[in-house]
Every structure is written in C-alpha cells, then in structure tokens.
Design an enzyme around this catalytic site. Sequence first.
Site, short mmCIF file in Angstrom:
data_model
loop_
_atom_site.label_atom_id
_atom_site.label_comp_id
_atom_site.label_asym_id
_atom_site.label_seq_id
_atom_site.Cartn_x
_atom_site.Cartn_y
_atom_site.Cartn_z
CG LEU A 73 -22.07 6.16 -5.96
CD1 LEU A 73 -20.74 6.54 -5.29
CD2 LEU A 73 -23.07 7.30 -5.77
CB CYS A 129 -18.06 6.22 -1.18
SG CYS A 129 -19.42 7.09 -1.95
#
Length: 303
Positions: A73, A129
């Site tokens: 990310l 995540c």
Amino acid sequence: MADLSVKICGIDFKNPIIPASGVFGYGHEYEELFSLDRLGGIATKGTTLNLRKGNLAPRIAETPAGMLNSVGLQNPGIDHFINVDLPYLLTKDVVILANIAGSTPDECAEAAGKLDKTDVHMIELNISCPNVKQGGAAFGTSCEMAAEVTEKVRKATKKPLVVKLSPNVTSITDIAKAVESAGADAVSLINTLLGMRIDVDTGRPILKNNVGGLSGPAVFPVAVRMVWQVANAVKIPVIGMGGVSSGRDAIELMMAGASAVQVGAAIFTDPYAPVKIIDEMNEILDSRNISSVGEIIGAVKPW
C-alpha cells in the site's frame, strides 16, 4: 451497440468496466494511452490516512498464469490524494471509487470522513489489511472485525460504501452478510489470494515479505465461484474482479451475479485491456442480440 450502462448504489456507470485498485494509480499515466472517459469507473490506488512507503523490494514475483505482489500500500496519504489527485480525476466523465485502507478501524473511518467532504462518487474499503489492534489478523478474515470496521466507516460518511472482500476466508458469504448488516451499500470481490514463491537456488522466498497476493488468470475460477455465492447471499450489489482478461471473462462474472467488473493484473500485460474488454463485451452482446448488459446480470442457470 448494446447498452452497457449499469447503476450501482444510485450511481450511473456508462459501462461496467473499472480498473481495479493498485493497478491504475490515479489514472495519469494511462491518460496518455486512451481517454479515461471511455471507462465506467476507476478504483484508485489504495490510500491510507498517512503516507506509506510500502514494503521492501523485491515485492513482485511472476507465477504460472499470474503474479504475486507485496507492494504494501505505498501511497502519498489521504490529504495528498484529496488535494492533488482527486481534483484531476473529477474532471473526467467517469465514476471515481476512492479505495481506502488502514491499520485500525479508526484510521479507516478518519480517511472516509475526509473523503465525505469531497465530490468523490464512492468509497471502496479494503478490509484485507492487518488490524494492528487484533494481533495483525486481517479485518476481512472474521465477521466481527469486518463488521466493526464497516460500521465505523459507515458512520463517518454518507458516500456509497463498497466493501472489498478478502478470499482468504472459510466462508466469504458469512463475511459478505456481516458487512451488509453493518451498513455496506455494495461489496467488491475478490481481493488477492495469499501465495508464496521460493528461489530454489538461494532457498529464500522471492518476495522480501515472504508472502504476497496472487492475481491474474489463475484466480479467475475462484472469483467466479465466490461472486456467485455472495450474489446469492446478499441483497446489495456485487462488483466482481479476479483474473478478468477478456470481454468473455467480464460477461461470465456478470452472469455469476456481478453488476460491474474490475480489471486488475491484465492491465500489466496489456495497458489497453480495459477498453478492449468494453469493445469485446459489446461484440459478444450484439452477436447474441442482447440489447442491454443488465439482461445478463445473474443469468447463470445452475444445474
């Protein structure tokens, strides 16, 4: 030509094809190849509350019929996105899905709250995540955590909320129903499958992070199965993705129940893939005298 327009959460898409988060950046580079206005939507690079530098290299590895990535990310943070990238995207005739992620439910909610003050069309919440408050387990791997982060983000914004589901679970339908109950307006799936490659000469994993997300044609049958299962388990719209590389693939996912289709790894092998898929869909629907793409959504006939 067939009518390719679809409506999701009250938002009109001129066609159902959306470059997936993480493969299209914020659209700048691809504007040199084709007009972004040709797309139905764009799911932006996964954006976090603060700047992230991402994982150490190597963070990409080839696999049979796909690829592994562990980019981590990498992004400039939500404020940079809102001030620099979003204004550019909003000048295009295309639906913008702002993809967000975070390490805690509060981080995700704060990012969503900032986006709520903008003109972005939709928010896509990545729940694959790690949740640092729960020992690093991904939000999307339990109904409780998935519902918690969805509920917090739902309270932070009135924007249509799409929750992006992880396939690395025992029952994806249970997760889908949990986020639906917590306020999701739609779900998108599948995110990448967890995978690993090892360099047999060094004995070390190829990726510095040891494991990464598998995408590409190899995951397509899994995506079709999960989209079909989820579409039959929830009442909210489903956006399908996972290994789509042709117009025929996109139609297959829509027949499984997807209202729109995201295209990911195929863009790395052919940057024109999204517009080619749109044209191929038109050709296939025309050849079958189907006047509207809406006619094929959920049209599969199980034995």
